[in-house]
Design an enzyme around this catalytic site. Structure first.
Site, PDB file in Angstrom:
ATOM      1  N   GLN A   1       3.101  -3.502  -0.038  1.00  0.00           N
ATOM      2  CA  GLN A   1       1.694  -3.234   0.301  1.00  0.00           C
ATOM      3  C   GLN A   1       0.771  -4.050  -0.609  1.00  0.00           C
ATOM      4  O   GLN A   1      -0.196  -4.670  -0.145  1.00  0.00           O
ATOM      5  CB  GLN A   1       1.410  -1.741   0.148  1.00  0.00           C
ATOM      6  CG  GLN A   1      -0.051  -1.353   0.203  1.00  0.00           C
ATOM      7  CD  GLN A   1      -0.242   0.154   0.310  1.00  0.00           C
ATOM      8  OE1 GLN A   1      -0.008   0.724   1.362  1.00  0.00           O
ATOM      9  NE2 GLN A   1      -0.661   0.806  -0.751  1.00  0.00           N
TER      10      GLN A   1
ATOM     11  N   HIS B   1      -1.728   8.583  -8.721  1.00  0.00           N
ATOM     12  CA  HIS B   1      -3.107   8.355  -8.261  1.00  0.00           C
ATOM     13  C   HIS B   1      -4.091   8.506  -9.419  1.00  0.00           C
ATOM     14  O   HIS B   1      -5.055   7.748  -9.528  1.00  0.00           O
ATOM     15  CB  HIS B   1      -3.479   9.368  -7.173  1.00  0.00           C
ATOM     16  CG  HIS B   1      -2.684   9.254  -5.914  1.00  0.00           C
ATOM     17  ND1 HIS B   1      -1.801  10.230  -5.501  1.00  0.00           N
ATOM     18  CD2 HIS B   1      -2.645   8.290  -4.973  1.00  0.00           C
ATOM     19  CE1 HIS B   1      -1.255   9.869  -4.356  1.00  0.00           C
ATOM     20  NE2 HIS B   1      -1.744   8.690  -4.005  1.00  0.00           N
TER      21      HIS B   1
ATOM     22  N   GLN C   1       1.695  -0.153  -8.099  1.00  0.00           N
ATOM     23  CA  GLN C   1       2.827  -1.090  -7.982  1.00  0.00           C
ATOM     24  C   GLN C   1       4.006  -0.485  -7.213  1.00  0.00           C
ATOM     25  O   GLN C   1       4.846  -1.207  -6.715  1.00  0.00           O
ATOM     26  CB  GLN C   1       3.255  -1.536  -9.389  1.00  0.00           C
ATOM     27  CG  GLN C   1       4.476  -2.427  -9.463  1.00  0.00           C
ATOM     28  CD  GLN C   1       4.320  -3.742  -8.685  1.00  0.00           C
ATOM     29  OE1 GLN C   1       3.208  -4.248  -8.539  1.00  0.00           O
ATOM     30  NE2 GLN C   1       5.433  -4.270  -8.192  1.00  0.00           N
ATOM     31  N   LYS C   2       4.049   0.862  -7.099  1.00  0.00           N
ATOM     32  CA  LYS C   2       5.188   1.454  -6.392  1.00  0.00           C
ATOM     33  C   LYS C   2       5.295   0.910  -4.965  1.00  0.00           C
ATOM     34  O   LYS C   2       6.386   0.721  -4.451  1.00  0.00           O
ATOM     35  CB  LYS C   2       5.100   2.976  -6.352  1.00  0.00           C
ATOM     36  CG  LYS C   2       6.417   3.542  -5.801  1.00  0.00           C
ATOM     37  CD  LYS C   2       6.421   5.022  -5.694  1.00  0.00           C
ATOM     38  CE  LYS C   2       5.706   5.534  -4.502  1.00  0.00           C
ATOM     39  NZ  LYS C   2       6.343   5.246  -3.211  1.00  0.00           N
ATOM     40  N   ASP C   3       4.142   0.658  -4.355  1.00  0.00           N
ATOM     41  CA  ASP C   3       4.145   0.098  -2.995  1.00  0.00           C
ATOM     42  C   ASP C   3       4.019  -1.423  -3.104  1.00  0.00           C
ATOM     43  O   ASP C   3       2.984  -2.012  -2.768  1.00  0.00           O
ATOM     44  CB  ASP C   3       3.003   0.703  -2.182  1.00  0.00           C
ATOM     45  CG  ASP C   3       3.181   2.201  -2.015  1.00  0.00           C
ATOM     46  OD1 ASP C   3       4.228   2.623  -1.510  1.00  0.00           O
ATOM     47  OD2 ASP C   3       2.286   2.957  -2.432  1.00  0.00           O
TER      48      ASP C   3
ATOM     49  N   ARG D   1       5.358  11.979  -1.101  1.00  0.00           N
ATOM     50  CA  ARG D   1       6.465  12.497  -0.279  1.00  0.00           C
ATOM     51  C   ARG D   1       7.509  13.233  -1.117  1.00  0.00           C
ATOM     52  O   ARG D   1       8.369  13.905  -0.554  1.00  0.00           O
ATOM     53  CB  ARG D   1       7.113  11.371   0.527  1.00  0.00           C
ATOM     54  CG  ARG D   1       6.194  10.849   1.636  1.00  0.00           C
ATOM     55  CD  ARG D   1       6.879   9.868   2.558  1.00  0.00           C
ATOM     56  NE  ARG D   1       6.088   9.622   3.756  1.00  0.00           N
ATOM     57  CZ  ARG D   1       5.243   8.603   3.923  1.00  0.00           C
ATOM     58  NH1 ARG D   1       5.078   7.722   2.970  1.00  0.00           N
ATOM     59  NH2 ARG D   1       4.566   8.472   5.044  1.00  0.00           N
TER      60      ARG D   1
ATOM     61  N   HIS E   1      -1.240  12.796  -6.970  1.00  0.00           N
ATOM     62  CA  HIS E   1      -0.341  13.092  -8.091  1.00  0.00           C
ATOM     63  C   HIS E   1      -0.751  12.215  -9.267  1.00  0.00           C
ATOM     64  O   HIS E   1      -1.733  11.442  -9.165  1.00  0.00           O
ATOM     65  CB  HIS E   1       1.127  12.887  -7.686  1.00  0.00           C
ATOM     66  CG  HIS E   1       1.386  11.547  -7.040  1.00  0.00           C
ATOM     67  ND1 HIS E   1       1.245  10.361  -7.718  1.00  0.00           N
ATOM     68  CD2 HIS E   1       1.756  11.210  -5.776  1.00  0.00           C
ATOM     69  CE1 HIS E   1       1.543   9.350  -6.926  1.00  0.00           C
ATOM     70  NE2 HIS E   1       1.832   9.836  -5.718  1.00  0.00           N
TER      71      HIS E   1
HETATM   72  O1  PAF Z   1      -0.909   3.610  -0.278  1.00  0.00           O
HETATM   73  C1  PAF Z   1      -1.524   4.402   0.468  1.00  0.00           C
HETATM   74  O2  PAF Z   1      -1.709   5.565   0.176  1.00  0.00           O
HETATM   75  C2  PAF Z   1      -2.059   3.888   1.796  1.00  0.00           C
HETATM   76  O3  PAF Z   1      -1.209   2.942   2.351  1.00  0.00           O
HETATM   77  C3  PAF Z   1      -3.496   3.335   1.698  1.00  0.00           C
HETATM   78  C4  PAF Z   1      -3.560   2.102   0.818  1.00  0.00           C
HETATM   79  C5  PAF Z   1      -4.420   4.398   1.140  1.00  0.00           C
HETATM   80  C6  PAF Z   1      -4.003   2.949   3.081  1.00  0.00           C
HETATM   81  O4  PAF Z   1      -3.994   4.030   3.953  1.00  0.00           O
END
Ligand code: PAF
Length: 300
Positions: free
Chosen positions: A161, A44, A156-158, A195, A41
């Site tokens: 992570q 990305h 930054q949304k994640d 999602r 989307h």
């Molecule tokens: O954020 C994501 O889409 C996933 O966690 C990643 C970093 C591609 C790892 O699979």
């Protein structure tokens, strides 16, 4: 035809990607990696555009990583849209899409070596999705070892992570810079997510509760933590079809919950279930007399 007009070449093997990148590096090119699970989307695409500014060669990996899905999660129904994804990258100067199979990435099966995310990896998303961050860090470290990029980009949304990837890269001396790109939102504030395509119309409207909650939290920031949590949680009060999973305020340096008397920059993390779909969002706020903040990437 300019570089930006070239359709990305899809490579499915680790050896193939390494060979191609070695050749480009011999010609002096720098490399940026944008790791994704596909279903691309605009969030990305913002990563890709930034990658293009930072390096000569942009590699987008598309791999739905089974290691980061727990039992009962959406691994089987996670959208796999490779052709549309590759098409959406055209015109953005992406040279390679790396789209390996599960067998290519995990030829010995999925039960071997894992990178562990430690205590912070067991909190928030990690508490709701046990093992998720170990699986995520394992695949990210594999991708970094395969592509050996100069820079890798994350959204930054994640936020959790991002914290864990940055810490892994620092603590394991991975020679890649990590670039974080602000969350991309719909005009009404909904953070873009792969999602979101699961949501039907009523759920799409209900999903706005997450960004509303962050906005309410930000508006209460000058009154301190208790008010932030109360106002953020209150946003969920009116919606039967949204269930709050967690709302927490963390210190961006440690990713641990802040104290009652905390002042200064903090990150509000929110996760909720909208129908069958789990969504997350976050915002940076300034706790104490200087808030509210109204920064870039904040919910509108
Ligand atoms: O954020 C994501 O889409 C996933 O966690 C990643 C970093 C591609 C790892 O699979």
């Amino acid at each position: 035809m300019t570089q930006a007009e070239v359709r990305a070449r899809t490579v499915t093997t680790i050896a193939g990607l390494r060979e191609l990148l070695a050749e480009r590096r011999r010609a002096g090119a720098s490399v940026a990696l944008v790791p994704t699970m596909g279903a691309l989307h605009d969030g990305h695409l913002a990563l890709v555009r930034r990658a293009r500014e930072l390096a000569d060669v942009v590699v987008v990996s598309i791999f739905v990583n089974p290691l980061q899905f727990g039992p009962g999660e959406d691994l089987d129904r996670y959208p796999r849209t490779l052709d549309a994804d590759v098409a959406s990258l055209s015109g953005l100067g992406v040279e390679v899409v790396f789209a390996p199979t599960v067998a290519e990435m995990y030829p010995d099966g999925e039960t071997g070596t894992r990178v562990t995310a430690g205590h912070v990896g067991s909190l928030y998303e990690g508490a709701s999705r046990p093992g998720h961050f170990d699986g995520m860090l394992t695949v990210v470290s594999k991708l970094l070892n395969i592509a050996t990029p100069d820079v890798a980009l994350f959204g930054q949304k994640d936020a959790q992570q991002v914290f864990l990837v940055r810490r892994m890269v620092r603590e394991l001396d991975v020679p890649a810079a990590i670039e974080v790109v602000p969350t991309v939102r719909e005009a009404d504030g909904l953070a873009l997510s792969s999602r979101n395509r699961y949501l039907h119309d009523a759920e799409r409207a209900a999903a706005l509760t997450l960004s509303e909650s962050l906005r309410a939290a930000d508006a209460a920031a000058s009154d301190g933590l208790a008010e932030v949590l109360a106002e953020g949680a209150a946003a969920f009060g009116d919606h039967d079809d949204v269930t709050l999973d967690y709302l927490v305020v963390v210190d961006p340096r440690t990713f641990l919950p802040v104290n009652d008397d905390a002042r200064g920059d903090a990150v509000v993390l929110v996760a909720a279930r909208v129908g069958a779909t789990r969504l997350i969002d976050n915002a940076t706020i300034t706790l104490g007399p200087t808030g509210p903040t109204g920064r870039r990437g904040q919910p509108k």
